[in-house]
Design an enzyme around this catalytic site. Structure first.
Site, PDB file in Angstrom:
ATOM      1  N   SER A  48     -57.517 -23.285  85.379  1.00 51.62           N
ATOM      2  CA  SER A  48     -56.450 -24.376  86.165  1.00 51.62           C
ATOM      3  C   SER A  48     -56.484 -23.498  87.816  1.00 51.62           C
ATOM      4  O   SER A  48     -57.735 -23.748  87.931  1.00 51.62           O
ATOM      5  CB  SER A  48     -54.955 -24.005  85.866  1.00 51.62           C
ATOM      6  N   ASP A  71     -54.960 -35.178  81.952  1.00 55.12           N
ATOM      7  CA  ASP A  71     -54.779 -34.061  82.394  1.00 55.12           C
ATOM      8  C   ASP A  71     -54.733 -34.271  84.290  1.00 55.12           C
ATOM      9  O   ASP A  71     -56.022 -35.214  84.663  1.00 55.12           O
ATOM     10  CB  ASP A  71     -56.480 -33.114  82.518  1.00 55.12           C
ATOM     11  N   HIS A  81     -53.264 -30.642  80.385  1.00 59.67           N
ATOM     12  CA  HIS A  81     -53.700 -30.119  80.700  1.00 59.67           C
ATOM     13  C   HIS A  81     -53.062 -28.378  80.164  1.00 59.67           C
ATOM     14  O   HIS A  81     -51.723 -28.614  79.714  1.00 59.67           O
ATOM     15  CB  HIS A  81     -53.032 -29.661  82.710  1.00 59.67           C
TER      16      HIS A  81
END
Length: 311
Positions: free
Chosen positions: A158, A249, A279
């Site tokens: 991320s 996501d 995610h």
């Protein structure tokens, strides 16, 4: 959007998480990530040893946690530097502990987790500088750490994927490979996937906009490519890269665009698309089998470039 039963179960659970005594939105975000990781990551694998150090740099110290995999017998181990996610504003040792333990054991590598400085207390480039400094430190102190300096890779998830991407353009000559797990790459949040998943699951656009403002306040008027990887033109030194993309996501499209930019620059890039995943799925090992699959895939990629097969 069609979500599988396990994902629906997770989303329902996430909706019930309440951050205890949160003082403000920033505190809420940090406590929410803590709670999600604690409740959904599943059983933590044992490793041979965990050490915590504080690495001195110019005007502060960078905390690192070193994981030594179980069953490791070689004197000079390969090493992987891990850069955590959390929108540049949250996360730390405990949020990613279960993930890093799995990776240590599956890769047979020493994992070095960087507890870099977070925004908004420390906006860009503080966190990036910490990550670069740790890559250099690991290389410089490889012998003392029991590490083979020619076998070092990097993994980031991320926001950590954004940081790893930028780290590699600066000191990639020290790295054998890179893995980006659902990377954050663009501060504009204007892709089709952001439109589709504006309110979740897991991420929401309002929180993302605020996080980017905290991390890189100049982004709207003068974005720095080292903060916003989608703007990087020169991927010099970037090692072979594996990018994991999750289907449901908000960051999906910018991750795929980042991959294309790397390919256009001549970087060796592989993409692995995780259908049905959301995610942050690497934190959901309590429910999702895909966590094991992704761990094995990353380990295979690491072994390919570290040329380590010992257990």
């Amino acid at each position: 959007m069609q979500l599988t039963s396990p994902i629906t179960q997770i989303i329902n659970h996430l909706g019930k998480i309440q951050s205890f005594n949160a003082q403000d939105p920033l505190d809420e975000t940090r406590k929410y990530l803590d709670a999600m990781a604690l409740q959904l990551s599943g059983k933590k694998e044992p490793v041979a040893m965990i050490e915590e150090l504080k690495v001195p740099v110019e005007d502060h110290q960078i905390p690192v946690r070193i994981y030594r995999p179980k069953g490791k017998t070689t004197q000079k181990s390969s090493a992987i530097i891990y850069i955590h996610g959390g929108w540049f504003i949250a996360g730390g040792f405990e949020t990613h502990d279960a993930v890093v333990r799995k990776l240590a054991n599956q890769t047979s590598s020493v994992m070095i987790f960087v507890d870099y400085r977070l925004a908004p207390e420390h906006p860009f480039p503080a966190g990036l500088n910490d990550c670069i400094d740790i890559v250099k430190w690991v290389t410089d102190h490889a012998e003392d750490l029991g590490i083979d300096e020619s076998k070092i890779g990097i993994i980031g998830d991320s926001a950590g994927g954004a940081l790893a991407t930028s780290v590699s353009t600066q000191v990639g000559e020290l790295l054998k490979f890179q893995v980006l797990i659902y990377p954050a790459a663009d501060h504009q949040l204007n892709t089709k996937s952001w439109e589709t998943y504006e309110t979740g699951p897991v991420l929401n656009k309002e929180g993302g906009i605020q996080a980017w403002k905290w991390y890189h306040p100049e982004a709207e008027s003068n974005p720095d490519p080292l903060a916003v990887p989608i703007l990087i033109k020169d991927f010099k030194n970037t090692p072979p890269t594996l990018v994991l993309i999750a289907e449901h996501d908000a960051l999906r499209d910018e991750g795929e665009e980042l991959v294309q930019h790397m390919k256009n620059a001549g970087i060796s890039v592989q993409t692995s698309f995780y259908r049905d995943m959301v995610h942050g799925f690497m934190h959901m090992g309590e429910v999702l089998n895909e966590v094991e699959k992704a761990t094995f895939e990353m380990a295979a990629f690491a072994h390919q470039y570290l040329r380590t097969t010992e257990k």
